[in-house]
Design a protein around this motif. Structure first.
Motif, PDB file in Angstrom:
ATOM      1  N   GLU A  62       0.835  -1.219   0.000  1.00 10.38           N
ATOM      2  CA  GLU A  62       0.000   0.000   0.000  1.00 10.38           C
ATOM      3  C   GLU A  62       0.866   1.265   0.000  1.00 10.38           C
ATOM      4  O   GLU A  62       0.582   2.222  -0.719  1.00 10.38           O
ATOM      5  N   HIS A  65       2.544   1.596  -3.474  1.00 10.66           N
ATOM      6  CA  HIS A  65       1.579   2.087  -4.479  1.00 10.66           C
ATOM      7  C   HIS A  65       1.212   3.543  -4.197  1.00 10.66           C
ATOM      8  O   HIS A  65       0.968   4.308  -5.148  1.00 10.66           O
ATOM      9  N   GLY A 176      -2.611   4.506  -2.041  1.00 11.50           N
ATOM     10  CA  GLY A 176      -2.001   3.275  -2.535  1.00 11.50           C
ATOM     11  C   GLY A 176      -3.035   2.207  -2.861  1.00 11.50           C
ATOM     12  O   GLY A 176      -2.917   1.511  -3.880  1.00 11.50           O
TER      13      GLY A 176
END
Length: 488
Positions: A62, A65, A176
Protein backbone atom coordinates in the motif's frame (compact mmCIF):
# COMPACT_ATOMS: atom_id res chain seq x y z
CA UNK A 1 33.86 -26.40 25.75
CA UNK A 2 30.74 -27.48 23.84
CA UNK A 3 29.31 -28.92 27.08
CA UNK A 4 29.69 -25.54 28.78
CA UNK A 5 28.10 -23.44 26.06
CA UNK A 6 25.92 -24.78 23.28
CA UNK A 7 27.83 -23.62 20.22
CA UNK A 8 25.74 -25.63 17.75
CA UNK A 9 23.71 -22.52 16.96
CA UNK A 10 26.79 -20.45 16.13
CA UNK A 11 28.02 -22.66 13.32
CA UNK A 12 28.51 -20.83 10.00
CA UNK A 13 25.52 -21.21 7.67
CA UNK A 14 26.58 -21.20 4.02
CA UNK A 15 23.44 -22.40 2.25
CA UNK A 16 21.17 -19.79 0.62
CA UNK A 17 18.16 -19.26 2.88
CA UNK A 18 16.17 -16.98 0.58
CA UNK A 19 16.52 -16.44 -3.17
CA UNK A 20 16.75 -12.99 -4.72
CA UNK A 21 19.46 -10.62 -5.91
CA UNK A 22 17.95 -7.32 -4.74
CA UNK A 23 16.50 -6.32 -1.37
CA UNK A 24 12.90 -6.07 -2.71
CA UNK A 25 13.25 -9.48 -4.41
CA UNK A 26 14.45 -10.97 -1.10
CA UNK A 27 11.57 -9.32 0.77
CA UNK A 28 8.78 -10.43 -1.56
CA UNK A 29 10.22 -13.96 -1.71
CA UNK A 30 10.20 -13.89 2.10
CA UNK A 31 6.53 -12.89 2.15
CA UNK A 32 5.71 -15.71 -0.26
CA UNK A 33 7.67 -18.33 1.71
CA UNK A 34 6.80 -17.25 5.28
CA UNK A 35 3.32 -15.70 4.85
CA UNK A 36 1.50 -16.27 8.19
CA UNK A 37 4.66 -16.46 10.33
CA UNK A 38 5.36 -13.55 12.68
CA UNK A 39 8.23 -11.32 11.51
CA UNK A 40 8.02 -8.18 13.67
CA UNK A 41 6.57 -7.07 17.00
CA UNK A 42 6.11 -3.60 18.45
CA UNK A 43 4.70 -2.49 21.79
CA UNK A 44 1.74 -0.15 21.51
CA UNK A 45 -0.16 1.11 24.58
CA UNK A 46 1.48 -1.56 26.72
CA UNK A 47 0.58 -4.48 24.42
CA UNK A 48 2.91 -6.25 21.97
CA UNK A 49 1.40 -6.23 18.49
CA UNK A 50 2.64 -8.85 16.00
CA UNK A 51 3.16 -8.34 12.29
CA UNK A 52 3.13 -11.44 10.09
CA UNK A 53 5.02 -11.50 6.81
CA UNK A 54 1.66 -11.23 4.99
CA UNK A 55 0.60 -8.17 7.03
CA UNK A 56 3.98 -6.57 6.43
CA UNK A 57 3.65 -7.29 2.70
CA UNK A 58 0.17 -5.71 2.59
CA UNK A 59 1.41 -2.54 4.33
CA UNK A 60 4.53 -2.27 2.15
CA UNK A 61 2.41 -2.79 -0.99
CA UNK A 62 0.00 0.00 0.00
CA UNK A 63 2.80 2.46 0.88
CA UNK A 64 4.71 1.62 -2.32
CA UNK A 65 1.58 2.09 -4.48
CA UNK A 66 0.95 5.34 -2.59
CA UNK A 67 4.43 6.48 -3.65
CA UNK A 68 3.65 5.53 -7.25
CA UNK A 69 0.36 7.46 -6.98
CA UNK A 70 2.20 10.67 -6.01
CA UNK A 71 4.61 10.27 -8.92
CA UNK A 72 7.64 8.73 -7.21
CA UNK A 73 9.99 7.56 -9.97
CA UNK A 74 12.51 4.72 -10.02
CA UNK A 75 15.98 5.85 -8.83
CA UNK A 76 14.54 8.87 -6.97
CA UNK A 77 15.49 9.22 -3.30
CA UNK A 78 13.15 9.14 -0.31
CA UNK A 79 14.44 9.91 3.19
CA UNK A 80 13.15 8.67 6.55
CA UNK A 81 13.42 10.97 9.59
CA UNK A 82 12.25 8.81 12.47
CA UNK A 83 13.18 6.77 15.51
CA UNK A 84 13.51 2.99 15.16
CA UNK A 85 9.94 1.75 14.56
CA UNK A 86 8.16 -0.84 12.41
CA UNK A 87 6.93 2.06 10.25
CA UNK A 88 10.59 2.86 9.45
CA UNK A 89 11.00 -0.67 8.03
CA UNK A 90 7.70 -0.51 6.11
CA UNK A 91 8.63 2.81 4.47
CA UNK A 92 12.17 1.63 3.68
CA UNK A 93 10.96 -1.56 1.98
CA UNK A 94 8.23 0.38 0.12
CA UNK A 95 10.77 2.87 -1.27
CA UNK A 96 13.07 0.04 -2.42
CA UNK A 97 10.14 -1.93 -3.88
CA UNK A 98 9.15 1.16 -5.89
CA UNK A 99 12.66 1.14 -7.38
CA UNK A 100 13.82 4.11 -5.33
CA UNK A 101 16.84 4.90 -3.17
CA UNK A 102 16.26 4.89 0.59
CA UNK A 103 18.09 7.24 2.95
CA UNK A 104 17.84 7.45 6.75
CA UNK A 105 18.24 10.61 8.85
CA UNK A 106 18.96 10.58 12.59
CA UNK A 107 15.89 11.75 14.57
CA UNK A 108 18.26 13.82 16.74
CA UNK A 109 19.54 15.84 13.74
CA UNK A 110 18.80 19.57 13.74
CA UNK A 111 16.76 21.21 10.96
CA UNK A 112 19.93 22.55 9.28
CA UNK A 113 21.35 19.00 9.05
CA UNK A 114 18.02 17.67 7.69
CA UNK A 115 18.22 20.34 4.99
CA UNK A 116 21.78 19.38 4.04
CA UNK A 117 21.04 15.62 3.90
CA UNK A 118 17.85 16.08 1.85
CA UNK A 119 19.58 18.46 -0.58
CA UNK A 120 22.71 16.31 -0.96
CA UNK A 121 20.70 13.11 -1.54
CA UNK A 122 18.18 14.77 -3.88
CA UNK A 123 15.28 13.72 -1.65
CA UNK A 124 11.87 14.08 -3.34
CA UNK A 125 9.76 12.41 -0.61
CA UNK A 126 10.43 12.76 3.12
CA UNK A 127 8.86 10.45 5.72
CA UNK A 128 8.76 12.00 9.23
CA UNK A 129 7.75 10.30 12.45
CA UNK A 130 5.66 12.98 14.20
CA UNK A 131 5.00 16.69 14.76
CA UNK A 132 8.49 17.24 16.23
CA UNK A 133 10.20 15.90 13.09
CA UNK A 134 7.67 17.61 10.82
CA UNK A 135 8.60 21.00 12.33
CA UNK A 136 12.21 20.49 11.17
CA UNK A 137 11.07 19.65 7.64
CA UNK A 138 8.71 22.64 7.43
CA UNK A 139 11.46 24.96 8.69
CA UNK A 140 13.75 24.11 5.76
CA UNK A 141 11.45 23.02 2.92
CA UNK A 142 11.71 26.40 1.12
CA UNK A 143 15.41 25.55 0.58
CA UNK A 144 14.57 22.12 -0.89
CA UNK A 145 13.08 22.67 -4.36
CA UNK A 146 13.24 18.92 -5.16
CA UNK A 147 11.12 17.96 -2.13
CA UNK A 148 7.58 17.27 -3.33
CA UNK A 149 5.85 15.50 -0.42
CA UNK A 150 6.24 15.13 3.34
CA UNK A 151 4.53 12.07 4.84
CA UNK A 152 3.82 11.92 8.59
CA UNK A 153 3.63 8.55 10.39
CA UNK A 154 1.97 9.72 13.62
CA UNK A 155 -0.56 12.57 13.24
CA UNK A 156 -1.17 13.10 16.97
CA UNK A 157 -1.49 16.85 17.51
CA UNK A 158 -1.68 17.48 13.76
CA UNK A 159 -5.36 16.76 13.03
CA UNK A 160 -6.05 20.40 12.11
CA UNK A 161 -3.03 20.62 9.80
CA UNK A 162 -3.97 21.74 6.30
CA UNK A 163 -0.91 21.81 4.07
CA UNK A 164 -0.97 20.59 0.45
CA UNK A 165 2.62 19.30 0.70
CA UNK A 166 1.96 17.23 3.86
CA UNK A 167 -0.09 14.03 4.12
CA UNK A 168 -0.32 11.28 6.73
CA UNK A 169 1.00 7.77 6.21
CA UNK A 170 -2.61 6.54 6.47
CA UNK A 171 -3.63 8.88 3.63
CA UNK A 172 -0.70 7.63 1.55
CA UNK A 173 -1.86 4.06 2.13
CA UNK A 174 -5.40 5.04 1.04
CA UNK A 175 -3.97 6.50 -2.16
CA UNK A 176 -2.00 3.28 -2.54
CA UNK A 177 -5.08 1.07 -2.22
CA UNK A 178 -6.86 3.07 -4.94
CA UNK A 179 -3.77 3.04 -7.18
CA UNK A 180 -3.38 -0.74 -6.71
CA UNK A 181 -6.91 -1.31 -8.05
CA UNK A 182 -6.17 0.82 -11.13
CA UNK A 183 -2.61 -0.45 -11.76
CA UNK A 184 -2.49 -3.99 -10.28
CA UNK A 185 0.86 -5.06 -11.80
CA UNK A 186 2.80 -1.81 -11.59
CA UNK A 187 4.65 -2.51 -8.33
CA UNK A 188 5.69 -6.02 -9.44
CA UNK A 189 7.08 -4.44 -12.62
CA UNK A 190 9.12 -1.96 -10.56
CA UNK A 191 10.48 -4.78 -8.36
CA UNK A 192 11.38 -6.85 -11.42
CA UNK A 193 13.08 -3.85 -13.10
CA UNK A 194 15.30 -3.25 -10.06
CA UNK A 195 18.87 -4.27 -10.97
CA UNK A 196 21.48 -5.71 -8.53
CA UNK A 197 24.12 -3.12 -9.52
CA UNK A 198 21.81 -0.16 -8.86
CA UNK A 199 22.08 2.13 -5.86
CA UNK A 200 19.77 0.90 -3.07
CA UNK A 201 20.55 2.86 0.09
CA UNK A 202 22.52 5.86 1.30
CA UNK A 203 24.09 5.79 4.75
CA UNK A 204 25.60 9.08 5.80
CA UNK A 205 28.79 8.97 7.86
CA UNK A 206 28.82 10.91 11.13
CA UNK A 207 30.68 13.87 9.66
CA UNK A 208 33.12 14.31 12.56
CA UNK A 209 35.54 15.91 10.09
CA UNK A 210 33.44 18.19 7.90
CA UNK A 211 30.06 17.48 6.32
CA UNK A 212 28.60 13.94 6.43
CA UNK A 213 29.35 11.86 3.34
CA UNK A 214 26.68 9.69 1.72
CA UNK A 215 28.02 6.14 1.44
CA UNK A 216 26.35 4.39 -1.50
CA UNK A 217 25.43 0.69 -1.25
CA UNK A 218 24.06 -1.35 -4.15
CA UNK A 219 21.43 -4.07 -3.92
CA UNK A 220 24.09 -6.61 -4.89
CA UNK A 221 26.39 -5.50 -2.06
CA UNK A 222 23.60 -5.62 0.53
CA UNK A 223 22.37 -9.08 -0.50
CA UNK A 224 25.93 -10.44 -0.68
CA UNK A 225 26.69 -9.10 2.80
CA UNK A 226 23.55 -10.40 4.57
CA UNK A 227 24.29 -13.85 3.14
CA UNK A 228 27.84 -13.45 4.45
CA UNK A 229 26.57 -12.47 7.92
CA UNK A 230 25.11 -15.98 8.23
CA UNK A 231 28.65 -17.38 8.10
CA UNK A 232 29.68 -15.08 10.97
CA UNK A 233 26.71 -14.68 13.36
CA UNK A 234 24.19 -17.22 12.08
CA UNK A 235 20.45 -16.86 12.76
CA UNK A 236 17.26 -18.62 11.71
CA UNK A 237 13.46 -18.30 11.93
CA UNK A 238 13.43 -19.46 15.56
CA UNK A 239 15.54 -16.53 16.75
CA UNK A 240 14.18 -13.51 18.63
CA UNK A 241 16.14 -10.29 18.10
CA UNK A 242 15.77 -6.74 19.37
CA UNK A 243 15.69 -3.70 17.09
CA UNK A 244 16.59 -0.53 18.98
CA UNK A 245 19.73 1.06 17.51
CA UNK A 246 19.14 3.80 14.88
CA UNK A 247 18.03 2.26 11.56
CA UNK A 248 19.80 5.04 9.66
CA UNK A 249 23.09 3.57 10.96
CA UNK A 250 24.61 0.63 9.06
CA UNK A 251 24.70 -1.65 12.15
CA UNK A 252 20.91 -1.89 12.71
CA UNK A 253 20.01 -1.53 9.04
CA UNK A 254 22.16 -4.53 8.10
CA UNK A 255 22.41 -6.58 11.30
CA UNK A 256 18.81 -5.89 12.29
CA UNK A 257 16.42 -5.19 9.42
CA UNK A 258 18.04 -6.79 6.36
CA UNK A 259 19.67 -9.74 8.14
CA UNK A 260 16.36 -10.65 9.79
CA UNK A 261 14.58 -10.16 6.47
CA UNK A 262 16.96 -12.73 4.99
CA UNK A 263 16.99 -15.27 7.84
CA UNK A 264 13.38 -14.89 9.04
CA UNK A 265 14.50 -14.13 12.62
CA UNK A 266 11.84 -12.15 14.52
CA UNK A 267 12.48 -8.45 15.09
CA UNK A 268 11.15 -6.92 18.34
CA UNK A 269 11.07 -3.12 18.49
CA UNK A 270 11.58 -1.44 21.86
CA UNK A 271 9.20 1.31 23.00
CA UNK A 272 11.95 3.93 23.22
CA UNK A 273 15.67 4.06 24.12
CA UNK A 274 14.87 4.48 27.84
CA UNK A 275 12.85 1.24 28.01
CA UNK A 276 15.61 -1.00 26.56
CA UNK A 277 16.45 -2.73 29.91
CA UNK A 278 12.76 -3.45 30.62
CA UNK A 279 12.04 -4.58 27.04
CA UNK A 280 15.07 -6.93 27.01
CA UNK A 281 13.61 -8.78 30.01
CA UNK A 282 10.20 -9.02 28.28
CA UNK A 283 11.61 -10.23 24.95
CA UNK A 284 14.50 -12.38 26.23
CA UNK A 285 16.25 -12.33 22.82
CA UNK A 286 18.07 -15.43 21.63
CA UNK A 287 20.59 -13.27 19.76
CA UNK A 288 21.38 -9.79 20.99
CA UNK A 289 23.51 -7.17 19.23
CA UNK A 290 24.40 -3.97 21.06
CA UNK A 291 27.13 -1.37 21.49
CA UNK A 292 29.59 -1.44 24.44
CA UNK A 293 27.69 1.32 26.28
CA UNK A 294 24.61 -0.94 26.53
CA UNK A 295 26.69 -3.87 27.84
CA UNK A 296 28.27 -1.54 30.42
CA UNK A 297 24.83 -0.34 31.57
CA UNK A 298 23.62 -3.92 32.11
CA UNK A 299 26.76 -4.71 34.12
CA UNK A 300 26.28 -1.57 36.25
CA UNK A 301 22.64 -2.52 36.87
CA UNK A 302 23.69 -5.93 38.20
CA UNK A 303 26.36 -4.34 40.46
CA UNK A 304 23.78 -1.89 41.89
CA UNK A 305 21.33 -4.74 42.59
CA UNK A 306 24.14 -6.72 44.23
CA UNK A 307 25.01 -3.85 46.60
CA UNK A 308 21.43 -3.88 47.86
CA UNK A 309 21.39 -7.69 48.29
CA UNK A 310 22.00 -9.58 51.54
CA UNK A 311 25.40 -10.95 52.64
CA UNK A 312 24.51 -14.57 51.68
CA UNK A 313 23.47 -13.51 48.15
CA UNK A 314 26.64 -11.45 47.74
CA UNK A 315 28.80 -14.38 48.87
CA UNK A 316 26.96 -16.77 46.50
CA UNK A 317 27.48 -14.38 43.59
CA UNK A 318 31.17 -13.94 44.46
CA UNK A 319 31.72 -17.70 44.44
CA UNK A 320 29.68 -18.31 41.26
CA UNK A 321 31.24 -15.53 39.19
CA UNK A 322 34.70 -16.67 40.38
CA UNK A 323 34.00 -20.18 39.04
CA UNK A 324 32.68 -18.67 35.81
CA UNK A 325 35.81 -16.55 35.39
CA UNK A 326 38.07 -19.57 35.87
CA UNK A 327 36.17 -21.32 33.09
CA UNK A 328 36.23 -18.20 30.88
CA UNK A 329 40.01 -17.85 31.31
CA UNK A 330 40.63 -21.45 30.25
CA UNK A 331 38.26 -21.15 27.29
CA UNK A 332 39.93 -17.92 26.11
CA UNK A 333 43.34 -19.56 26.42
CA UNK A 334 42.09 -22.45 24.27
CA UNK A 335 42.67 -24.93 27.11
CA UNK A 336 40.39 -27.78 28.26
CA UNK A 337 38.18 -27.27 31.32
CA UNK A 338 38.71 -30.03 33.96
CA UNK A 339 35.72 -32.20 34.94
CA UNK A 340 35.60 -30.89 38.53
CA UNK A 341 35.45 -27.27 37.36
CA UNK A 342 32.78 -28.17 34.79
CA UNK A 343 30.64 -29.59 37.60
CA UNK A 344 31.18 -26.48 39.76
CA UNK A 345 30.23 -24.27 36.80
CA UNK A 346 27.03 -26.26 36.27
CA UNK A 347 26.10 -25.72 39.95
CA UNK A 348 27.08 -22.02 39.78
CA UNK A 349 24.87 -21.50 36.73
CA UNK A 350 21.91 -23.36 38.22
CA UNK A 351 21.99 -21.60 41.60
CA UNK A 352 23.22 -18.09 40.76
CA UNK A 353 24.39 -17.16 37.28
CA UNK A 354 21.13 -18.03 35.50
CA UNK A 355 19.36 -15.56 37.81
CA UNK A 356 21.86 -12.84 36.90
CA UNK A 357 21.19 -13.55 33.22
CA UNK A 358 17.43 -13.33 33.86
CA UNK A 359 17.91 -10.00 35.62
CA UNK A 360 19.49 -8.62 32.42
CA UNK A 361 17.17 -10.53 30.05
CA UNK A 362 19.85 -12.64 28.32
CA UNK A 363 18.90 -16.02 29.83
CA UNK A 364 17.79 -17.36 26.42
CA UNK A 365 20.67 -15.80 24.46
CA UNK A 366 22.72 -18.25 22.37
CA UNK A 367 25.32 -15.53 21.97
CA UNK A 368 25.79 -11.76 22.24
CA UNK A 369 27.33 -9.50 19.59
CA UNK A 370 29.19 -6.28 20.35
CA UNK A 371 30.56 -3.74 17.92
CA UNK A 372 30.70 -0.08 16.76
CA UNK A 373 33.26 0.85 19.46
CA UNK A 374 36.04 -0.83 21.48
CA UNK A 375 34.89 -2.89 24.46
CA UNK A 376 36.83 -3.69 27.65
CA UNK A 377 38.21 -7.27 27.56
CA UNK A 378 37.22 -7.52 31.27
CA UNK A 379 33.59 -6.83 30.37
CA UNK A 380 33.66 -9.57 27.70
CA UNK A 381 35.19 -11.90 30.31
CA UNK A 382 32.33 -11.11 32.74
CA UNK A 383 29.65 -12.09 30.18
CA UNK A 384 31.61 -15.25 29.36
CA UNK A 385 31.70 -16.01 33.09
CA UNK A 386 27.88 -15.80 33.11
CA UNK A 387 27.95 -18.52 30.46
CA UNK A 388 27.09 -16.45 27.36
CA UNK A 389 29.60 -16.17 24.49
CA UNK A 390 30.15 -12.53 23.47
CA UNK A 391 31.43 -12.11 19.91
CA UNK A 392 33.07 -8.85 18.90
CA UNK A 393 32.67 -7.70 15.29
CA UNK A 394 34.35 -4.79 13.54
CA UNK A 395 33.41 -2.90 10.44
CA UNK A 396 32.27 0.47 9.22
CA UNK A 397 29.63 2.15 7.07
CA UNK A 398 31.82 1.66 4.00
CA UNK A 399 32.21 -2.12 4.54
CA UNK A 400 28.44 -2.57 4.91
CA UNK A 401 28.88 -3.35 8.61
CA UNK A 402 30.82 -6.32 10.01
CA UNK A 403 34.07 -7.09 8.20
CA UNK A 404 35.88 -9.11 10.88
CA UNK A 405 34.51 -11.13 13.78
CA UNK A 406 35.53 -13.26 16.74
CA UNK A 407 34.62 -16.94 16.16
CA UNK A 408 32.78 -18.58 19.07
CA UNK A 409 35.27 -21.45 19.02
CA UNK A 410 38.27 -19.12 19.59
CA UNK A 411 37.44 -16.08 21.68
CA UNK A 412 40.16 -13.46 22.16
CA UNK A 413 38.90 -10.35 23.99
CA UNK A 414 40.79 -7.25 22.89
CA UNK A 415 40.92 -8.53 19.31
CA UNK A 416 38.39 -7.84 16.54
CA UNK A 417 38.92 -11.35 15.14
CA UNK A 418 40.04 -12.60 11.73
CA UNK A 419 38.60 -11.42 8.40
CA UNK A 420 35.03 -12.54 7.74
CA UNK A 421 34.85 -15.23 5.04
CA UNK A 422 33.15 -12.87 2.60
CA UNK A 423 35.93 -10.25 2.37
CA UNK A 424 39.72 -9.85 2.48
CA UNK A 425 41.44 -7.87 5.24
CA UNK A 426 45.14 -6.99 5.39
CA UNK A 427 47.53 -4.40 6.82
CA UNK A 428 49.25 -1.78 4.70
CA UNK A 429 52.92 -2.89 4.82
CA UNK A 430 54.15 0.68 5.36
CA UNK A 431 51.57 2.39 7.60
CA UNK A 432 49.88 -0.61 9.27
CA UNK A 433 46.48 0.73 8.16
CA UNK A 434 43.71 -1.91 7.97
CA UNK A 435 42.58 -2.43 4.37
CA UNK A 436 39.41 -4.26 3.26
CA UNK A 437 38.43 -5.61 -0.16
CA UNK A 438 35.33 -7.51 -1.26
CA UNK A 439 31.85 -7.20 -2.81
CA UNK A 440 30.61 -5.81 0.54
CA UNK A 441 32.70 -2.63 0.09
CA UNK A 442 30.55 0.36 -0.85
CA UNK A 443 30.16 1.94 -4.31
CA UNK A 444 31.67 5.25 -3.20
CA UNK A 445 30.54 8.58 -1.73
CA UNK A 446 27.60 10.36 -3.34
CA UNK A 447 28.67 13.51 -5.27
CA UNK A 448 32.27 13.12 -4.00
CA UNK A 449 34.36 11.26 -6.61
CA UNK A 450 37.64 12.66 -5.25
CA UNK A 451 36.85 11.43 -1.70
CA UNK A 452 35.95 8.03 -3.14
CA UNK A 453 39.29 7.89 -4.98
CA UNK A 454 41.10 8.75 -1.72
CA UNK A 455 39.31 5.94 0.11
CA UNK A 456 39.35 3.07 -2.43
CA UNK A 457 42.68 2.54 -4.20
CA UNK A 458 43.31 1.27 -7.73
CA UNK A 459 43.36 -2.37 -6.58
CA UNK A 460 39.97 -2.08 -4.86
CA UNK A 461 41.30 -1.90 -1.29
CA UNK A 462 39.28 0.28 1.07
CA UNK A 463 41.51 2.37 3.34
CA UNK A 464 39.67 2.25 6.68
CA UNK A 465 41.65 4.83 8.64
CA UNK A 466 42.18 2.31 11.45
CA UNK A 467 45.73 1.18 12.24
CA UNK A 468 46.25 -2.32 13.58
CA UNK A 469 48.35 -5.41 14.09
CA UNK A 470 47.64 -9.05 13.21
CA UNK A 471 48.81 -12.14 15.09
CA UNK A 472 49.94 -15.54 13.80
CA UNK A 473 46.33 -16.85 13.89
CA UNK A 474 45.12 -14.01 11.67
CA UNK A 475 43.35 -12.12 14.48
CA UNK A 476 43.45 -8.34 14.04
CA UNK A 477 43.68 -5.74 16.79
CA UNK A 478 43.17 -2.00 16.36
CA UNK A 479 45.94 0.11 17.86
CA UNK A 480 45.35 3.63 16.51
CA UNK A 481 43.72 5.91 13.94
CA UNK A 482 45.65 7.13 10.89
CA UNK A 483 44.57 10.72 11.58
CA UNK A 484 46.01 10.59 15.11
CA UNK A 485 49.35 9.29 13.79
CA UNK A 486 49.46 12.01 11.12
CA UNK A 487 48.69 14.71 13.75
CA UNK A 488 51.42 13.50 16.15
Amino acid sequence: MSNLWDLSGIQPQTKVVLEGDTIPALFWNGVKARGPNVWMRQKEFGIWRSWSWNQTGDAVREIAHGLLAIGFEARETASILSNTTIEWVLCDLAVLSAGGVSNGIYPTDAAEQVQYLCADSGTTVLFVENDEQLDKALEVRDHLPQLRKIIVEDMEGLRELNDPQVISLDQLRELGRAHLLQHPGMLEARVAACQPDELAILVYTSGTTGRPKGAMHSHKGLVYTVRGYNTLIARDQNDECMCFLPLCHIAERMGGEYFSLYTGAKLNFVENPETVPENVREIAPTVFTAVPRVWEKFYSGVMITLKEAGKIQQAAYGWAIGVGQQVADLVMAGQPVPGGLRLQFHVARTLVLNNVRKLIGIHRARFLVTGAAPISPELVRWYLALGVPMLEVWGMTETCGASTGIPAQRMKPGSIGPAASYNEVKLDPVTGEILVRGPNVFMGYLNLPEKTAETIDGEGWLHTGDVGVVDEEGFFRITDRMKDIIIT
